[in-house]
Write a protein that holds these residues in place. Sequence first.
Motif, PDB file in Angstrom:
ATOM      1  N   LYS A  49      23.292  -2.503  15.495  1.00  0.00           N
ATOM      2  CA  LYS A  49      22.029  -2.946  14.883  1.00  0.00           C
ATOM      3  C   LYS A  49      21.346  -1.775  14.192  1.00  0.00           C
ATOM      4  CE  LYS A  49      21.152  -6.569  18.239  1.00  0.00           C
ATOM      5  NZ  LYS A  49      20.163  -7.187  19.104  1.00  0.00           N
ATOM      6  N   THR A  50      20.336  -2.117  13.414  1.00  0.00           N
ATOM      7  CA  THR A  50      19.498  -1.108  12.786  1.00  0.00           C
ATOM      8  C   THR A  50      18.052  -1.397  13.142  1.00  0.00           C
ATOM      9  OG1 THR A  50      21.023  -0.869  10.924  1.00  0.00           O
ATOM     10  CG2 THR A  50      18.770  -0.083  10.592  1.00  0.00           C
ATOM     11  N   ASN A  51      17.378  -0.399  13.704  1.00  0.00           N
ATOM     12  CA  ASN A  51      15.941  -0.531  13.956  1.00  0.00           C
ATOM     13  C   ASN A  51      15.201  -0.200  12.670  1.00  0.00           C
ATOM     14  OD1 ASN A  51      16.255  -1.120  16.736  1.00  0.00           O
ATOM     15  ND2 ASN A  51      16.512   1.053  17.164  1.00  0.00           N
ATOM     16  N   PHE A  52      14.190  -0.994  12.376  1.00  0.00           N
ATOM     17  CA  PHE A  52      13.428  -0.858  11.130  1.00  0.00           C
ATOM     18  C   PHE A  52      11.955  -0.669  11.473  1.00  0.00           C
ATOM     19  CE2 PHE A  52      11.044  -3.264   7.759  1.00  0.00           C
ATOM     20  CZ  PHE A  52      11.232  -2.338   6.747  1.00  0.00           C
ATOM     21  N   THR A  53      11.375   0.391  10.961  1.00  0.00           N
ATOM     22  CA  THR A  53       9.941   0.654  11.125  1.00  0.00           C
ATOM     23  C   THR A  53       9.323   0.711   9.741  1.00  0.00           C
ATOM     24  OG1 THR A  53      10.373   1.953  13.117  1.00  0.00           O
ATOM     25  CG2 THR A  53       8.220   2.247  12.058  1.00  0.00           C
ATOM     26  N   PHE A  54       8.193   0.042   9.605  1.00  0.00           N
ATOM     27  CA  PHE A  54       7.521  -0.001   8.306  1.00  0.00           C
ATOM     28  C   PHE A  54       6.074   0.428   8.494  1.00  0.00           C
ATOM     29  CE2 PHE A  54       5.257  -2.156   4.856  1.00  0.00           C
ATOM     30  CZ  PHE A  54       6.012  -1.731   3.776  1.00  0.00           C
ATOM     31  N   ASN A  55       5.665   1.437   7.738  1.00  0.00           N
ATOM     32  CA  ASN A  55       4.288   1.934   7.799  1.00  0.00           C
ATOM     33  C   ASN A  55       3.643   1.830   6.425  1.00  0.00           C
ATOM     34  OD1 ASN A  55       4.483   2.981  10.561  1.00  0.00           O
ATOM     35  ND2 ASN A  55       5.820   4.534   9.674  1.00  0.00           N
ATOM     36  N   VAL A  56       2.373   1.484   6.420  1.00  0.00           N
ATOM     37  CA  VAL A  56       1.563   1.522   5.206  1.00  0.00           C
ATOM     38  C   VAL A  56       0.458   2.536   5.472  1.00  0.00           C
ATOM     39  CG1 VAL A  56       0.102   0.248   3.622  1.00  0.00           C
ATOM     40  CG2 VAL A  56       2.048  -0.891   4.707  1.00  0.00           C
ATOM     41  N   VAL A  57       0.414   3.584   4.646  1.00  0.00           N
ATOM     42  CA  VAL A  57      -0.549   4.659   4.848  1.00  0.00           C
ATOM     43  C   VAL A  57      -1.628   4.567   3.772  1.00  0.00           C
ATOM     44  CG1 VAL A  57      -0.857   7.148   5.025  1.00  0.00           C
ATOM     45  CG2 VAL A  57       1.287   6.099   5.809  1.00  0.00           C
ATOM     46  N   HIS A  58      -2.863   4.359   4.223  1.00  0.00           N
ATOM     47  CA  HIS A  58      -4.021   4.320   3.321  1.00  0.00           C
ATOM     48  C   HIS A  58      -4.689   5.693   3.313  1.00  0.00           C
ATOM     49  CE1 HIS A  58      -3.412   0.111   4.505  1.00  0.00           C
ATOM     50  NE2 HIS A  58      -3.915  -0.191   3.335  1.00  0.00           N
ATOM     51  N   LYS A  59      -5.370   6.004   2.226  1.00  0.00           N
ATOM     52  CA  LYS A  59      -6.002   7.329   2.104  1.00  0.00           C
ATOM     53  C   LYS A  59      -7.122   7.542   3.117  1.00  0.00           C
ATOM     54  CE  LYS A  59      -4.752   8.738  -2.462  1.00  0.00           C
ATOM     55  NZ  LYS A  59      -4.465  10.148  -2.532  1.00  0.00           N
ATOM     56  N   THR A  60      -7.827   6.467   3.471  1.00  0.00           N
ATOM     57  CA  THR A  60      -8.912   6.600   4.439  1.00  0.00           C
ATOM     58  C   THR A  60      -8.871   5.435   5.430  1.00  0.00           C
ATOM     59  OG1 THR A  60     -10.530   5.309   3.191  1.00  0.00           O
ATOM     60  CG2 THR A  60     -10.420   7.692   2.711  1.00  0.00           C
ATOM     61  N   GLU A  61      -9.464   5.648   6.580  1.00  0.00           N
ATOM     62  CA  GLU A  61      -9.548   4.581   7.575  1.00  0.00           C
ATOM     63  C   GLU A  61     -10.394   3.421   7.050  1.00  0.00           C
ATOM     64  OE1 GLU A  61     -10.945   3.873  12.203  1.00  0.00           O
ATOM     65  OE2 GLU A  61     -10.725   5.913  11.442  1.00  0.00           O
ATOM     66  N   GLU A  62     -11.432   3.741   6.308  1.00  0.00           N
ATOM     67  CA  GLU A  62     -12.300   2.702   5.749  1.00  0.00           C
ATOM     68  C   GLU A  62     -11.528   1.792   4.798  1.00  0.00           C
ATOM     69  OE1 GLU A  62     -13.142   6.037   5.629  1.00  0.00           O
ATOM     70  OE2 GLU A  62     -14.576   5.988   7.293  1.00  0.00           O
ATOM     71  N   TYR A  63     -10.690   2.400   3.963  1.00  0.00           N
ATOM     72  CA  TYR A  63      -9.902   1.607   3.021  1.00  0.00           C
ATOM     73  C   TYR A  63      -8.897   0.734   3.775  1.00  0.00           C
ATOM     74  CZ  TYR A  63      -7.220   0.417  -1.161  1.00  0.00           C
ATOM     75  OH  TYR A  63      -6.583  -0.259  -2.177  1.00  0.00           O
TER      76      TYR A  63
END
Length: 93
Positions: A49-63
């Motif tokens: 199998k392949t484990n898949f991790t997906f992250n979305v990084v925003h410039k600020t916590e507020e955004y």
Amino acid sequence: MEMPDGSEFISEGIYKEILTHEKIISSADFKPMTEDVELQALFEKDGEKTNFTFNVVHKTEEYCLQQEKMGFMNGWGSVFDRLKAFVEASDNA
């Protein structure tokens, strides 16, 4: 990009880093909803199998919080539901 309901929206970005079978890092602008975020797709082999991790990084916590209130997580959830259906159909072909 075409949505399940047939509507379309513009998706632009630049690939920043690609390591085969390991990761894809890109910028993303989903106009007019989201702009200037980083997408991180990480892949890790685990036996057959392949484990898949997906992250979305925003410039600020507020955004990030603003995007969550707009339904950002639901949007990505539908993308991954479609990906799962595609992979399962490919496995059965």
